[in-house]
Design a protein around this motif. Structure first.
Motif, mmCIF file in Angstrom:
data_model
loop_
_atom_site.group_PDB
_atom_site.id
_atom_site.type_symbol
_atom_site.label_atom_id
_atom_site.label_comp_id
_atom_site.label_asym_id
_atom_site.label_seq_id
_atom_site.Cartn_x
_atom_site.Cartn_y
_atom_site.Cartn_z
ATOM 1 N N HIS A 130 38.167 -35.283 102.032
ATOM 2 C CA HIS A 130 37.718 -34.416 103.125
ATOM 3 C C HIS A 130 36.238 -34.669 103.412
ATOM 4 O O HIS A 130 35.416 -34.758 102.494
ATOM 5 C CB HIS A 130 37.922 -32.946 102.751
ATOM 6 N N VAL A 131 35.891 -34.775 104.687
ATOM 7 C CA VAL A 131 34.495 -34.982 105.081
ATOM 8 C C VAL A 131 33.989 -33.856 105.988
ATOM 9 O O VAL A 131 32.773 -33.698 106.149
ATOM 10 C CB VAL A 131 34.312 -36.339 105.792
ATOM 11 N N ARG A 132 34.895 -33.112 106.579
ATOM 12 C CA ARG A 132 34.481 -31.963 107.402
ATOM 13 C C ARG A 132 35.015 -30.695 106.708
ATOM 14 O O ARG A 132 36.193 -30.340 106.823
ATOM 15 C CB ARG A 132 35.004 -32.084 108.831
ATOM 16 N N LEU A 186 38.956 -21.980 112.839
ATOM 17 C CA LEU A 186 40.104 -22.616 113.476
ATOM 18 C C LEU A 186 39.906 -22.769 114.983
ATOM 19 O O LEU A 186 40.560 -23.608 115.612
ATOM 20 C CB LEU A 186 41.383 -21.818 113.199
ATOM 21 N N LYS A 187 39.025 -21.994 115.578
ATOM 22 C CA LYS A 187 38.772 -22.087 117.020
ATOM 23 C C LYS A 187 37.836 -23.234 117.383
ATOM 24 O O LYS A 187 37.682 -23.570 118.559
ATOM 25 C CB LYS A 187 38.183 -20.768 117.520
ATOM 26 N N LEU A 188 37.189 -23.827 116.381
ATOM 27 C CA LEU A 188 36.277 -24.937 116.661
ATOM 28 C C LEU A 188 37.043 -26.128 117.211
ATOM 29 O O LEU A 188 38.155 -26.422 116.783
ATOM 30 C CB LEU A 188 35.534 -25.343 115.383
ATOM 31 N N ARG A 189 36.421 -26.813 118.150
ATOM 32 C CA ARG A 189 37.078 -28.007 118.726
ATOM 33 C C ARG A 189 37.314 -29.056 117.641
ATOM 34 O O ARG A 189 38.379 -29.671 117.585
ATOM 35 C CB ARG A 189 36.207 -28.586 119.846
ATOM 36 N N ASP A 190 36.318 -29.259 116.812
ATOM 37 C CA ASP A 190 36.454 -30.182 115.678
ATOM 38 C C ASP A 190 36.531 -29.337 114.410
ATOM 39 O O ASP A 190 35.551 -29.174 113.693
ATOM 40 C CB ASP A 190 35.263 -31.144 115.634
ATOM 41 N N ARG A 191 37.699 -28.784 114.164
ATOM 42 C CA ARG A 191 37.819 -27.834 113.070
ATOM 43 C C ARG A 191 37.849 -28.566 111.718
ATOM 44 O O ARG A 191 38.197 -29.745 111.634
ATOM 45 C CB ARG A 191 39.074 -26.988 113.234
ATOM 46 N N PRO A 192 37.511 -27.863 110.643
ATOM 47 C CA PRO A 192 37.489 -28.507 109.322
ATOM 48 C C PRO A 192 38.891 -28.817 108.813
ATOM 49 O O PRO A 192 39.866 -28.175 109.202
ATOM 50 C CB PRO A 192 36.807 -27.462 108.440
ATOM 51 N N THR A 193 38.963 -29.812 107.931
ATOM 52 C CA THR A 193 40.235 -30.130 107.269
ATOM 53 C C THR A 193 40.347 -29.429 105.919
ATOM 54 O O THR A 193 41.410 -29.448 105.305
ATOM 55 C CB THR A 193 40.367 -31.636 107.046
ATOM 56 N N ALA A 194 39.235 -28.828 105.485
ATOM 57 C CA ALA A 194 39.230 -28.101 104.206
ATOM 58 C C ALA A 194 38.186 -27.003 104.281
ATOM 59 O O ALA A 194 37.229 -27.082 105.067
ATOM 60 C CB ALA A 194 38.927 -29.041 103.042
ATOM 61 N N ILE A 195 38.380 -25.982 103.442
ATOM 62 C CA ILE A 195 37.464 -24.844 103.411
ATOM 63 C C ILE A 195 37.157 -24.490 101.962
ATOM 64 O O ILE A 195 38.039 -24.489 101.108
ATOM 65 C CB ILE A 195 38.074 -23.627 104.129
ATOM 66 N N PHE A 196 35.890 -24.194 101.716
ATOM 67 C CA PHE A 196 35.468 -23.604 100.446
ATOM 68 C C PHE A 196 35.152 -22.140 100.713
ATOM 69 O O PHE A 196 34.282 -21.825 101.533
ATOM 70 C CB PHE A 196 34.244 -24.324 99.884
ATOM 71 N N ALA A 197 35.854 -21.233 100.060
ATOM 72 C CA ALA A 197 35.614 -19.796 100.197
ATOM 73 C C ALA A 197 34.837 -19.299 98.991
ATOM 74 O O ALA A 197 35.150 -19.658 97.853
ATOM 75 C CB ALA A 197 36.932 -19.040 100.327
ATOM 76 N N ALA A 198 33.857 -18.433 99.235
ATOM 77 C CA ALA A 198 32.960 -17.991 98.171
ATOM 78 C C ALA A 198 33.591 -17.004 97.208
ATOM 79 O O ALA A 198 32.978 -16.657 96.202
ATOM 80 C CB ALA A 198 31.683 -17.396 98.758
ATOM 81 N N ASP A 220 48.012 -29.194 106.107
ATOM 82 C CA ASP A 220 47.222 -29.155 107.340
ATOM 83 C C ASP A 220 45.769 -28.791 107.081
ATOM 84 O O ASP A 220 44.876 -29.241 107.804
ATOM 85 C CB ASP A 220 47.830 -28.149 108.327
ATOM 86 N N ILE A 221 45.541 -27.969 106.098
ATOM 87 C CA ILE A 221 44.178 -27.567 105.748
ATOM 88 C C ILE A 221 44.164 -27.158 104.279
ATOM 89 O O ILE A 221 45.049 -26.434 103.805
ATOM 90 C CB ILE A 221 43.683 -26.429 106.664
ATOM 91 N N ALA A 222 43.189 -27.659 103.539
ATOM 92 C CA ALA A 222 43.063 -27.348 102.108
ATOM 93 C C ALA A 222 42.049 -26.232 101.922
ATOM 94 O O ALA A 222 41.169 -26.009 102.767
ATOM 95 C CB ALA A 222 42.627 -28.592 101.338
ATOM 96 N N ILE A 223 42.171 -25.527 100.802
ATOM 97 C CA ILE A 223 41.206 -24.457 100.526
ATOM 98 C C ILE A 223 40.961 -24.352 99.021
ATOM 99 O O ILE A 223 41.877 -24.457 98.217
ATOM 100 C CB ILE A 223 41.678 -23.112 101.116
ATOM 101 N N VAL A 224 39.681 -24.191 98.684
ATOM 102 C CA VAL A 224 39.240 -23.975 97.306
ATOM 103 C C VAL A 224 38.399 -22.712 97.299
ATOM 104 O O VAL A 224 37.657 -22.443 98.252
ATOM 105 C CB VAL A 224 38.425 -25.178 96.784
ATOM 106 N N ALA A 225 38.490 -21.946 96.228
ATOM 107 C CA ALA A 225 37.809 -20.652 96.196
ATOM 108 C C ALA A 225 36.990 -20.486 94.931
ATOM 109 O O ALA A 225 36.661 -21.467 94.250
ATOM 110 C CB ALA A 225 38.827 -19.530 96.364
#
Length: 284
Positions: A130-132, A186-198, A220-225
Motif C-alpha cells: 500500500h502506498v496511499r 471514501l469520498k476522496l477522488r483518489d481514496r486510500p487503499t488502506a487505513i490506519f486507525a488510532a 478492497d481496502i485494508a485496515i490496521v488499528a
C-alpha cells in the motif's frame, strides 16, 4: 480505619480514565486493582469522557478525598494541574504520552512508545504494497492522537512516500468517529487503499461504513488499528492491530505508585516504557 489514623493515609488510590466504555480502560483498571489490592489499597475510579473540565474536577475530587495515590490518563491537564497533588504528598503516576516531562516533579510515567507502535502498523501496510494510506487519528490535541500521527508520518517518510494531509481525518476514539472519518476518506477522488486507525473502536466503526458501501476488507481496502481490545479478534474480518496489553500497563502503573508511597522511589519520577506487539489477523 485504625490503620489509616495511625498512618495518616486513607489506603485508597484514585484511577482517572478518559472513557470507561472503551474496553481498553476496564482492562487497564483491572491491572491497577490487582496490584493495588495486593498492596492493601482500595481503588476508586473517575471517568472524564476525555473532557478538560471533568479531568480537573476528578483531580480535585481525588485530592479532597485525601487519596494516597492518583493514577491518571490525562488528555488535557498540564504540569500546573499535576503540581498541587504532588505538593499534598500524593503519589501521581501518568499513563500514556504527554507533551511535557512530569518526572522532575516526582511524577512517574508508564507508557508504550506510541509513535513507534503506530509506525510499525503503517510499515506493515507499506510492506503489503500500500502506498496511499489514510489515517483515522482520534480527537485533535490529545496525547494518543498526536503520538500516533507522528508515527504515521515517520513511517511514510522512512519509505519516501508523500504525506497528503487530506488523508488524516479526526475521530472521537469511538465507533461513531471511525464511521464518520471513513466516510470522508471514501469520498476522496483518489481514496486510500488502506487505513490506519488510532484505536480499535474507530476501526470497527470504519468497517461498518465499508460494509455499507459494499467494500470488502481487506480485498478492497485494508485496515490496521491500535489497542487489541477483546472484540478485535471477534469482529469479521478479525482486526490486525497493535497490542499494548492494558492489564500489564495498569499493574505497572499501580506498582510504581505503591513503591513511591512505601518510600522506595527516587525524588525524580521514573519512566517505564512497556512493549507493544503488532497482531496480524485478517483485516490486513
Amino acid at each position: 480505619t485504625a490503620r489509616s489514623l495511625r498512618s495518616r493515609r486513607t489506603l485508597t488510590i484514585a484511577g482517572i480514565i478518559p472513557d470507561i466504555t472503551n474496553p481498553f480502560y476496564p482492562a487497564f483498571q483491572r491491572g491497577v486493582q490487582d496490584a493495588a489490592e495486593a498492596a492493601g489499597y482500595d481503588l476508586v475510579t473517575f471517568n472524564t469522557d476525555g473532557d478538560a473540565a471533568k479531568e480537573r474536577k476528578a483531580l480535585r475530587s481525588a485530592r479532597e478525598a485525601r487519596v494516597d495515590g492518583i493514577l491518571i490518563t490525562p488528555f488535557h491537564l498540564g504540569l500546573a494541574d499535576l503540581r498541587p497533588p504532588i505538593e499534598d504528598g500524593i503519589a501521581v503516576v501518568v499513563n500514556g504520552d504527554v507533551p511535557y516531562d512530569p518526572t522532575p516533579l516526582g511524577i512517574d510515567v508508564v507508557t508504550v512508545d506510541n509513535a513507534a507502535a503506530a509506525a510499525a502498523a503503517v510499515d506493515y501496510l507499506i510492506d503489503r504494497g500500500h502506498v496511499r494510506i489514510g489515517m483515522i487519528a482520534g480527537a485533535a490535541g490529545t496525547p494518543p492522537r498526536e503520538s500516533r500521527v507522528r508515527g504515521y508520518v515517520a513511517a511514510l517518510r522512512e519509505h519516501a512516500l508523500p504525506l497528503d494531509p487530506v488523508l488524516i481525518r479526526h475521530g472521537d476514539f469511538a465507533e461513531t468517529g471511525g464511521y464518520q472519518a471513513a466516510g470522508e476518506l471514501l469520498k476522496l477522488r483518489d481514496r486510500p487503499t488502506a487505513i490506519f486507525a488510532a484505536n480499535d473502536l474507530m476501526a470497527m466503526g470504519a468497517m461498518m461504513r465499508f460494509r455499507e458501501d459494499g467494500l470488502l476488507v481487506p480485498d478492497d481496502i485494508a485496515i490496521v488499528a491500535f489497542d487489541d481490545i477483546p472484540a478485535a479478534r471477534l469482529v469479521h474480518p478479525a482486526l490486525t492491530t497493535v497490542a499494548q496489553f492494558p492489564e500489564r500497563i495498569g499493574k505497572r502503573t499501580a506498582e510504581l505508585a505503591v513503591d513511591r508511597l512505601g518510600g522506595g522511589a527516587p525524588a525524580t519520577g521514573r519512566r517505564a516504557v512497556l512493549p507493544f506487539e503488532l497482531i496480524v489477523r485478517e483485516s490486513a
